[in-house]
Design a protein around this motif. Sequence first.
Motif, PDB file in Angstrom:
ATOM      1  N   PRO A   1      17.827  19.643  50.070  1.00 55.17           N
ATOM      2  CA  PRO A   1      18.504  18.354  50.301  1.00 55.17           C
ATOM      3  C   PRO A   1      18.275  17.870  51.718  1.00 55.17           C
ATOM      4  CG  PRO A   1      20.087  20.150  50.328  1.00 55.17           C
ATOM      5  CD  PRO A   1      18.792  20.760  49.940  1.00 55.17           C
ATOM      6  N   PRO A   2      18.400  16.556  51.945  1.00 54.08           N
ATOM      7  CA  PRO A   2      18.093  16.015  53.277  1.00 54.08           C
ATOM      8  C   PRO A   2      19.150  16.347  54.319  1.00 54.08           C
ATOM      9  CG  PRO A   2      18.865  14.285  51.796  1.00 54.08           C
ATOM     10  CD  PRO A   2      18.690  15.506  50.961  1.00 54.08           C
ATOM     11  N   ALA A   3      20.342  16.727  53.902  1.00 51.40           N
ATOM     12  CA  ALA A   3      21.417  17.067  54.840  1.00 51.40           C
ATOM     13  C   ALA A   3      22.282  18.154  54.218  1.00 51.40           C
ATOM     14  CB  ALA A   3      22.269  15.827  55.146  1.00 51.40           C
ATOM     15  N   ASP A   4      23.032  18.859  55.075  1.00 53.76           N
ATOM     16  CA  ASP A   4      23.996  19.818  54.541  1.00 53.76           C
ATOM     17  C   ASP A   4      24.936  19.100  53.588  1.00 53.76           C
ATOM     18  OD1 ASP A   4      22.813  21.542  56.308  1.00 53.76           O
ATOM     19  OD2 ASP A   4      24.541  21.762  57.639  1.00 53.76           O
ATOM     20  N   ASN A   5      25.211  19.712  52.423  1.00 57.21           N
ATOM     21  CA  ASN A   5      26.127  19.064  51.492  1.00 57.21           C
ATOM     22  C   ASN A   5      27.066  20.077  50.874  1.00 57.21           C
ATOM     23  OD1 ASN A   5      25.164  19.604  48.445  1.00 57.21           O
ATOM     24  ND2 ASN A   5      23.361  19.476  49.772  1.00 57.21           N
ATOM     25  N   SER A   6      28.141  19.573  50.319  1.00 54.73           N
ATOM     26  CA  SER A   6      29.182  20.430  49.776  1.00 54.73           C
ATOM     27  C   SER A   6      28.813  20.930  48.395  1.00 54.73           C
ATOM     28  CB  SER A   6      30.514  19.678  49.719  1.00 54.73           C
ATOM     29  OG  SER A   6      31.514  20.512  49.173  1.00 54.73           O
ATOM     30  N   ALA A   7      29.038  22.226  48.179  1.00 55.67           N
ATOM     31  CA  ALA A   7      28.781  22.826  46.872  1.00 55.67           C
ATOM     32  C   ALA A   7      29.974  22.688  45.942  1.00 55.67           C
ATOM     33  CB  ALA A   7      28.422  24.292  47.034  1.00 55.67           C
ATOM     34  N   VAL A   8      31.123  22.221  46.449  1.00 55.30           N
ATOM     35  CA  VAL A   8      32.348  22.147  45.655  1.00 55.30           C
ATOM     36  C   VAL A   8      33.137  20.905  46.041  1.00 55.30           C
ATOM     37  CG1 VAL A   8      32.526  24.662  45.423  1.00 55.30           C
ATOM     38  CG2 VAL A   8      33.655  23.511  47.349  1.00 55.30           C
TER      39      VAL A   8
ATOM     40  N   ALA B   1      38.314  16.845  56.247  1.00 52.57           N
ATOM     41  CA  ALA B   1      37.845  15.680  55.488  1.00 52.57           C
ATOM     42  C   ALA B   1      37.857  16.029  54.005  1.00 52.57           C
ATOM     43  CB  ALA B   1      36.455  15.274  55.928  1.00 52.57           C
ATOM     44  N   ARG B   2      38.463  15.157  53.216  1.00 47.90           N
ATOM     45  CA  ARG B   2      38.386  15.334  51.769  1.00 47.90           C
ATOM     46  C   ARG B   2      36.930  15.110  51.368  1.00 47.90           C
ATOM     47  NH1 ARG B   2      38.989  17.471  47.111  1.00 47.90           N
ATOM     48  NH2 ARG B   2      40.080  16.331  45.449  1.00 47.90           N
ATOM     49  N   ILE B   3      36.333  16.043  50.628  1.00 44.25           N
ATOM     50  CA  ILE B   3      34.919  15.969  50.315  1.00 44.25           C
ATOM     51  C   ILE B   3      34.692  16.355  48.862  1.00 44.25           C
ATOM     52  CG2 ILE B   3      34.300  18.351  50.952  1.00 44.25           C
ATOM     53  CD1 ILE B   3      31.791  17.145  52.357  1.00 44.25           C
ATOM     54  N   PHE B   4      33.618  15.807  48.264  1.00 42.84           N
ATOM     55  CA  PHE B   4      33.325  16.061  46.864  1.00 42.84           C
ATOM     56  C   PHE B   4      31.934  16.678  46.727  1.00 42.84           C
ATOM     57  CE2 PHE B   4      36.531  12.802  47.106  1.00 42.84           C
ATOM     58  CZ  PHE B   4      37.451  13.215  46.139  1.00 42.84           C
ATOM     59  N   THR B   5      31.717  17.316  45.611  1.00 38.72           N
ATOM     60  CA  THR B   5      30.465  18.045  45.376  1.00 38.72           C
ATOM     61  C   THR B   5      29.260  17.133  45.594  1.00 38.72           C
ATOM     62  OG1 THR B   5      31.544  19.461  43.749  1.00 38.72           O
ATOM     63  CG2 THR B   5      29.143  19.378  43.696  1.00 38.72           C
ATOM     64  N   GLY B   6      28.286  17.617  46.390  1.00 37.54           N
ATOM     65  CA  GLY B   6      27.073  16.868  46.667  1.00 37.54           C
ATOM     66  C   GLY B   6      27.175  15.932  47.848  1.00 37.54           C
ATOM     67  N   ALA B   7      28.370  15.733  48.389  1.00 34.29           N
ATOM     68  CA  ALA B   7      28.543  14.830  49.526  1.00 34.29           C
ATOM     69  C   ALA B   7      28.064  15.495  50.811  1.00 34.29           C
ATOM     70  CB  ALA B   7      30.005  14.412  49.662  1.00 34.29           C
ATOM     71  N   ALA B   8      27.540  14.681  51.727  1.00 35.94           N
ATOM     72  CA  ALA B   8      27.056  15.199  53.007  1.00 35.94           C
ATOM     73  C   ALA B   8      28.216  15.732  53.835  1.00 35.94           C
ATOM     74  CB  ALA B   8      26.322  14.104  53.758  1.00 35.94           C
ATOM     75  N   VAL B   9      28.014  16.899  54.435  1.00 32.76           N
ATOM     76  CA  VAL B   9      29.034  17.506  55.285  1.00 32.76           C
ATOM     77  C   VAL B   9      29.028  16.779  56.630  1.00 32.76           C
ATOM     78  CG1 VAL B   9      29.737  19.618  56.462  1.00 32.76           C
ATOM     79  CG2 VAL B   9      28.805  19.730  54.139  1.00 32.76           C
TER      80      VAL B   9
ATOM     81  N   GLY C   1      17.395  21.370  53.419  1.00 37.10           N
ATOM     82  CA  GLY C   1      16.146  22.091  53.222  1.00 37.10           C
ATOM     83  C   GLY C   1      16.274  23.380  52.444  1.00 37.10           C
ATOM     84  N   GLN C   2      17.433  23.619  51.831  1.00 39.82           N
ATOM     85  CA  GLN C   2      17.613  24.850  51.064  1.00 39.82           C
ATOM     86  C   GLN C   2      16.593  24.951  49.933  1.00 39.82           C
ATOM     87  OE1 GLN C   2      21.050  25.100  48.379  1.00 39.82           O
ATOM     88  NE2 GLN C   2      21.522  27.111  49.250  1.00 39.82           N
TER      89      GLN C   2
ATOM     90  N   GLY D   1      10.785  13.001  45.485  1.00 38.60           N
ATOM     91  CA  GLY D   1      10.572  11.566  45.530  1.00 38.60           C
ATOM     92  C   GLY D   1       9.231  11.096  45.021  1.00 38.60           C
ATOM     93  N   LEU D   2       8.475  11.966  44.334  1.00 38.05           N
ATOM     94  CA  LEU D   2       7.164  11.562  43.831  1.00 38.05           C
ATOM     95  C   LEU D   2       7.316  10.850  42.489  1.00 38.05           C
ATOM     96  CD1 LEU D   2       5.038  14.735  44.629  1.00 38.05           C
ATOM     97  CD2 LEU D   2       5.259  12.645  45.973  1.00 38.05           C
ATOM     98  N   PRO D   3       6.816   9.615  42.360  1.00 36.88           N
ATOM     99  CA  PRO D   3       6.934   8.901  41.077  1.00 36.88           C
ATOM    100  C   PRO D   3       5.819   9.250  40.104  1.00 36.88           C
ATOM    101  CG  PRO D   3       5.972   7.450  42.706  1.00 36.88           C
ATOM    102  CD  PRO D   3       6.265   8.753  43.421  1.00 36.88           C
ATOM    103  N   GLN D   4       4.695   9.761  40.608  1.00 38.79           N
ATOM    104  CA  GLN D   4       3.563  10.078  39.752  1.00 38.79           C
ATOM    105  C   GLN D   4       2.802  11.248  40.352  1.00 38.79           C
ATOM    106  OE1 GLN D   4       1.296   6.425  39.759  1.00 38.79           O
ATOM    107  NE2 GLN D   4       0.210   6.940  41.630  1.00 38.79           N
ATOM    108  N   VAL D   5       1.847  11.754  39.597  1.00 40.20           N
ATOM    109  CA  VAL D   5       1.090  12.918  40.035  1.00 40.20           C
ATOM    110  C   VAL D   5      -0.296  12.850  39.400  1.00 40.20           C
ATOM    111  CG1 VAL D   5       1.857  14.389  38.114  1.00 40.20           C
ATOM    112  CG2 VAL D   5       1.257  15.426  40.308  1.00 40.20           C
ATOM    113  N   ARG D   6      -1.278  13.416  40.065  1.00 34.88           N
ATOM    114  CA  ARG D   6      -2.638  13.433  39.526  1.00 34.88           C
ATOM    115  C   ARG D   6      -2.822  14.662  38.648  1.00 34.88           C
ATOM    116  NH1 ARG D   6      -6.323  10.047  40.940  1.00 34.88           N
ATOM    117  NH2 ARG D   6      -8.056  11.488  40.613  1.00 34.88           N
TER     118      ARG D   6
END
Length: 404
Positions: A49-56, A92-100, A136-137, A164-169
């Motif tokens: 992920p692009p930033a630390d995020n909450s698992a719960v 901070a009240r936080i939800f799963t997947g939200a940036a820490v 980056g996990q 983020g790749l929309p297509q591939v060769r």
Amino acid sequence: MADSLMNVDDALGQLLKAARVLPEATARPLGKALGNILAETPVAAVTVPPADNSAVDGYALNSRDASQPSLPVSQRIAAGQDPLPLEPGTAARIFTGAAVPEGADTVMMQENATLEGEEVVFSRTPEANQNIRPAGQDIQAGETLIEAGTRLEPWHLGLLASAGLPQVRVYRPLRIAVLSSGDELVTPGQPLAPGQIYNSNQTMLQSLVSAAGWEPVPFETVADTFDATRNALQRASEEADVIITTGGVSVGEEDHIRDAIQSLGQLNLWRMAIKPGKPLAFGHIGDTPILGLPGNPAAVLVTFLMLGRPFLRCCQGESGLTTPAAYALPLGFAVPRAQSRREYQRVRCRQLEGRQWLEAASNQSSGVLSTACWSDGLAVIPENETLAVGDTVLYYPFSSLLYG
């Protein structure tokens, strides 16, 4: 003589050495690339992920504040929001997947927290780094995602999408022409004249080709003349990436495939130590490889699965090939006489009192296909060995040979 027969492993080695990637590469959307072979080695442009995020679901805080009896709740962070830095001495009240938020180093799950007014009380002592998925996990920017030559499964496509790749060769599927020759062969549904049989090899091979994700190129049964055979092979070499033929490579007066191939290109005829099957032809018409399988249907099935399919996978561009999954299982029958050829017997895996064992089909003739329908795999009977009931052999499930 047995020593004049080519070992199965040597024949496979020669085929794989001669294989080269045939189809061109093309860009495809991820949603249409399942089962295709990757023609590039994509590299991640982003960190996932692009930033630390909450698992719960819970509360983000700094573990240094764990000694406080309660902490005021300073903000609410849902997934997809860009949080403010955490105010010192707050949660901070936080939800799963939200940036820490910056300043927080732990997340206490909501099951261990009680909200009292505008402050939160924890029933356990928070520890640093708990319930946080670090940036980056999964993927680091600049990291190779998948190696070229990989057959794309759903999880590969999910990984590419997460970067983020929309297509591939990928390589387009092989086009494979299946040719049968013989005036005795009749298309199913047509009436049989005396001396004629229905063409089972054509249907079976086209189905084996389709099951592997390749494209069968349709051809009618070729008449038993040199000119008809040569014309069909010439046309197949222009329309397909690979040609597969059945029968017609011996030295009989009505066997024209061998002479027709040699008139158009080159051909090697191998006599293999394999049962069912013995003759295998391999050559080229121009740049198009041609694989000549035996004529009997059970021999066609075995030689395609054990030799043809690995060769075609290499031609498709698949790398890192491994032998299909095999299992060491005991025989429920004996093999009292040693043979000079490696035999692939049609068998069924049985269960008895929690143990597995192999039961042989009643008829192992190379002309009998019904016992393949009764079976669920092939047992490898090594050359020059006798076996007793209970001896262990390699067993290849058909599912492994077809899709592994």
